[in-house]
Enzyme design. Structure first.
Site, PDB file in Angstrom:
ATOM      1  N   CYS A  76     -37.065  -9.775  -2.155  1.00  0.00           N
ATOM      2  CA  CYS A  76     -38.379 -10.423  -2.219  1.00  0.00           C
ATOM      3  C   CYS A  76     -39.444  -9.612  -1.503  1.00  0.00           C
ATOM      4  O   CYS A  76     -40.508  -9.338  -2.035  1.00  0.00           O
ATOM      5  CB  CYS A  76     -38.289 -11.829  -1.629  1.00  0.00           C
ATOM      6  SG  CYS A  76     -39.880 -12.677  -1.573  1.00  0.00           S
ATOM      7  N   CYS A  81     -40.936 -10.391  -5.028  1.00  0.00           N
ATOM      8  CA  CYS A  81     -42.080 -11.302  -4.986  1.00  0.00           C
ATOM      9  C   CYS A  81     -43.348 -10.701  -4.378  1.00  0.00           C
ATOM     10  O   CYS A  81     -44.439 -10.824  -4.940  1.00  0.00           O
ATOM     11  CB  CYS A  81     -41.729 -12.555  -4.184  1.00  0.00           C
ATOM     12  SG  CYS A  81     -40.065 -13.168  -4.408  1.00  0.00           S
ATOM     13  N   LYS A  84     -44.766  -7.501  -6.228  1.00  0.00           N
ATOM     14  CA  LYS A  84     -45.104  -7.991  -7.578  1.00  0.00           C
ATOM     15  C   LYS A  84     -46.399  -8.785  -7.572  1.00  0.00           C
ATOM     16  O   LYS A  84     -47.295  -8.565  -8.385  1.00  0.00           O
ATOM     17  CB  LYS A  84     -43.925  -8.834  -8.100  1.00  0.00           C
ATOM     18  CG  LYS A  84     -44.114  -9.493  -9.461  1.00  0.00           C
ATOM     19  CD  LYS A  84     -44.711 -10.892  -9.370  1.00  0.00           C
ATOM     20  CE  LYS A  84     -43.943 -11.873  -8.529  1.00  0.00           C
ATOM     21  NZ  LYS A  84     -42.701 -12.320  -9.107  1.00  0.00           N
ATOM     22  N   TYR A 218     -38.369 -12.823 -16.803  1.00  0.00           N
ATOM     23  CA  TYR A 218     -39.635 -12.932 -16.072  1.00  0.00           C
ATOM     24  C   TYR A 218     -39.972 -11.618 -15.375  1.00  0.00           C
ATOM     25  O   TYR A 218     -41.149 -11.249 -15.253  1.00  0.00           O
ATOM     26  CB  TYR A 218     -39.613 -14.111 -15.095  1.00  0.00           C
ATOM     27  CG  TYR A 218     -38.727 -13.941 -13.885  1.00  0.00           C
ATOM     28  CD1 TYR A 218     -39.228 -13.372 -12.720  1.00  0.00           C
ATOM     29  CD2 TYR A 218     -37.395 -14.334 -13.893  1.00  0.00           C
ATOM     30  CE1 TYR A 218     -38.424 -13.205 -11.603  1.00  0.00           C
ATOM     31  CE2 TYR A 218     -36.583 -14.173 -12.786  1.00  0.00           C
ATOM     32  CZ  TYR A 218     -37.111 -13.605 -11.641  1.00  0.00           C
ATOM     33  OH  TYR A 218     -36.306 -13.431 -10.540  1.00  0.00           O
ATOM     34  N   GLU A 222     -43.502  -9.851 -16.129  1.00  0.00           N
ATOM     35  CA  GLU A 222     -44.423  -9.674 -15.005  1.00  0.00           C
ATOM     36  C   GLU A 222     -44.799  -8.207 -14.824  1.00  0.00           C
ATOM     37  O   GLU A 222     -45.976  -7.873 -14.619  1.00  0.00           O
ATOM     38  CB  GLU A 222     -43.802 -10.232 -13.725  1.00  0.00           C
ATOM     39  CG  GLU A 222     -43.729 -11.740 -13.700  1.00  0.00           C
ATOM     40  CD  GLU A 222     -43.022 -12.284 -12.468  1.00  0.00           C
ATOM     41  OE1 GLU A 222     -43.248 -13.459 -12.134  1.00  0.00           O
ATOM     42  OE2 GLU A 222     -42.228 -11.548 -11.844  1.00  0.00           O
ATOM     43  N   HIS A 487     -62.306 -32.559  -9.490  1.00  0.00           N
ATOM     44  CA  HIS A 487     -63.136 -32.025 -10.572  1.00  0.00           C
ATOM     45  C   HIS A 487     -64.126 -30.998 -10.039  1.00  0.00           C
ATOM     46  O   HIS A 487     -64.721 -31.211  -8.984  1.00  0.00           O
ATOM     47  CB  HIS A 487     -63.898 -33.180 -11.237  1.00  0.00           C
ATOM     48  CG  HIS A 487     -64.649 -32.780 -12.456  1.00  0.00           C
ATOM     49  ND1 HIS A 487     -64.020 -32.417 -13.629  1.00  0.00           N
ATOM     50  CD2 HIS A 487     -65.987 -32.673 -12.687  1.00  0.00           C
ATOM     51  CE1 HIS A 487     -64.941 -32.121 -14.539  1.00  0.00           C
ATOM     52  NE2 HIS A 487     -66.138 -32.269 -13.982  1.00  0.00           N
ATOM     53  N   GLU A 492     -56.555 -30.989 -12.520  1.00  0.00           N
ATOM     54  CA  GLU A 492     -56.905 -32.368 -12.867  1.00  0.00           C
ATOM     55  C   GLU A 492     -56.504 -32.725 -14.290  1.00  0.00           C
ATOM     56  O   GLU A 492     -56.303 -33.899 -14.619  1.00  0.00           O
ATOM     57  CB  GLU A 492     -58.398 -32.616 -12.668  1.00  0.00           C
ATOM     58  CG  GLU A 492     -59.282 -31.977 -13.725  1.00  0.00           C
ATOM     59  CD  GLU A 492     -60.734 -32.412 -13.631  1.00  0.00           C
ATOM     60  OE1 GLU A 492     -60.994 -33.625 -13.484  1.00  0.00           O
ATOM     61  OE2 GLU A 492     -61.606 -31.530 -13.695  1.00  0.00           O
TER      62      GLU A 492
END
Length: 512
Positions: A76, A81, A84, A218, A222, A487, A492
């Site tokens: 990671c 992670c 990346k 993935y 990515e 909002h 939302e």
């Protein structure tokens, strides 16, 4: 005592004295030895030390086939992670620069990206994390040993340094958290000699140039996504489907967006060989699975993203009788992360059936440390673990895919609420929002408990994280509708979703 050395473990002759000393004294060098200095192993070791345990962490990085190596922190921190997400951010900034013109910013006609500057900054940050982890271990009184560990028995670990020096350590409990490494295809000439993996891409000093990414996991998506985003020519070769294991409707939206974004796709094709040309380029030959025809193209870099393999082979597990899944090579573990051998535990990517996700390993490691210290009996809950794919259009999800929900509850047992929406950020910038989509999957019936949530759009990870708490707490569709949205945000739209797939009505959001 001698009989012990001839038992099921097939001990060597000199082990007799080690066993005798340990049995008579009842003491070990450590309460806990953790093999693996990734995110999970570090979390487990630090938690154990905080609880008063005497702990050692063994971590050693075998260089990749290209020779890439790194420091403490595991996949990671070093090749996953963290780098990346930073390179993904670089790509997002490139898109933001284009959007900025529509918002009134005066941008020079020609803009360019400097790979070496970006890579250097990312690599320096990663190195700072390596150092930080070493400092944390020291502060928490965890012994860090940069040696390759293997198991001798259920209480003994042998460590081998880079110089070939052996060290023997003993502990009441041993934890394996060695994770995995990217795989190379074994049946494609030139694959390893001329290709790289995700272990290398983040540490390249020079731009990879025109890149072929083989594999649509993935990781593959990515990497191709951020390469496209910083202006490079990137192609993804897909053998069958993209994002296997994820909701396939949403996976299709992600790849559709990527194609519109500029990433090229070669569908249902299989690479056959990679040859290095006198010019230095790489000629890739592949076969179209649909027609059987053969094709070739030349690339600067070939990145293999064809899966990961657990780091179990060098641990000596077979000699101890630690049970593995023969197909995957992963360790079979119980709900409490125990293996088939007492006092040996395993968690994280190396555990069979466990999500290959950093936060999951961290949480599981901490809980294991607490159980081993006798502080709790709490087990790791592997249900409703959220995740996000950091593609150009981000994809966040938690819970079941629509396919898995239908398998578990039946078509008539689920209700899928969905919506296509347009992020406010896309309006003035005149960006296509055709693939911005969300779906909420519920059990069909009185309570309509939410069992899955999927979201594509800006900041998908930030959006999904909050809703993951709702699923963890057993939220229902009525709970969602009773939640007031913020909002104007993309999140939302989840609280307003009301069109069911079953109705066949247009799910496009048309107003506030």
């Amino acid at each position: 005592m001698a009989a012990l050395c001839r038992g099921k473990h097939r001990w060597k002759t000199n082990c007799y004295f080690k066993v005798l000393t340990r049995t008579l004294s009842g003491k070990y060098n450590y309460d806990l030895i953790v093999i693996g200095g990734g995110s999970g192993g570090l979390a487990c070791s630090k938690e154990a030390a905080q609880l008063g345990q005497k702990v050692a962490v063994l971590d050693y990085v075998e260089p990749s086939a290209l020779g890439t190596k790194w420091g403490l922190g595991g996949t990671c921190v070093n090749v996953g992670c963290i780098p990346k997400k930073l390179m993904h951010q670089a790509a997002l900034l490139g898109t933001a620069v284009k959007d900025a013109k529509k918002f009134g910013w005066q941008i020079p006609a020609v803009i360019s990206h400097d790979w070496s500057l970006m890579a250097g900054a990312v690599q320096n940050y990663v190195k700072s994390l390596n150092w930080g982890h070493r400092v944390q271990l020291n502060d928490k009184k965890v012994k860090y040993l940069n040696i390759k560990g293997s198991l001798v028995d259920e209480h003994t670990v042998k460590g081998l340094s880079k110089a070939g020096k052996e060290t023997t350590l003993t502990a009441k409990n041993i934890v394996i958290a060695t994770g995995g490494r990217p795989k190379y295809p074994t049946n494609i000439p030139g694959a390893m000699e001329h290709g790289i993996t995700s272990d290398d891409i983040f540490w390249l000093k020079k731009s990879p140039g025109k890149t072929l990414v083989v594999g649509a996991s993935y990781v593959g998506l990515e990497c191709a996504g951020f390469l496209t985003g910083i202006g490079l020519d990137a192609t993804i070769m897909v053998r069958s489907i993209a994002l296997r294991g994820f909701d396939q409707q949403v996976a299709g939206l992600v790849t559709d967006y990527m194609e519109a974004y500029g990433t090229k796709f070669v569908w249902e094709c299989v690479p056959r060989r990679v040859d290095k040309l006198p010019s230095g380029g790489l000629r890739v030959t592949w076969t179209d699975a649909r027609t059987g025809s053969e094709h070739q193209d030349t690339y600067d870099t070939v990145l293999w993203a064809v899966g990961r393999a657990p780091e179990t082979k060098a641990l000596g597990l077979d000699k101890l009788g630690v049970q593995l899944n023969k197909e995957t090579g992963k360790i079979i573990v119980g709900a409490d992360e125990s293996t088939s051998v007492p006092n040996i535990y395993a968690f994280g990517d190396i555990g069979e059936g466990r999500p290959e996700l950093t936060p999951t390993a961290i949480q599981a490691g901490r809980l294991l440390a607490r159980r081993l210290a006798g502080k709790t009996s709490q087990l790791m809950n592997y249900d409703n673990v959220p995740t996000t794919v950091f593609t150009p259009l981000e994809f966040g999800c938690v819970g079941l895919s629509e396919e898995d929900a239908e398998k578990r509850h039946g078509y008539d047992g689920i209700e899928v609420y969905h919506a296509f929406y347009k992020p406010l950020e896309f309006t003035v910038a005149e960006r296509d929002a055709s693939q911005c989509y969300l779906k909420v999957i519920c059990e069909r019936g009185k309570n309509q408990k939410i069992v899955g949530l999927h979201f594509t759009g800006p900041n998908a990870g930030e959006v999904t994280q909050g809703f993951a708490l709702g699923l963890q707490c057993g939220a229902t569709y009525s709970d969602l509708l009773n939640t007031v949205g913020i909002h104007p945000t993309c999140a939302e739209e989840v609280t307003k979703v009301h069109i069911t797939k079953r109705s066949g009505l247009d799910a496009t959001v048309t107003g506030c």
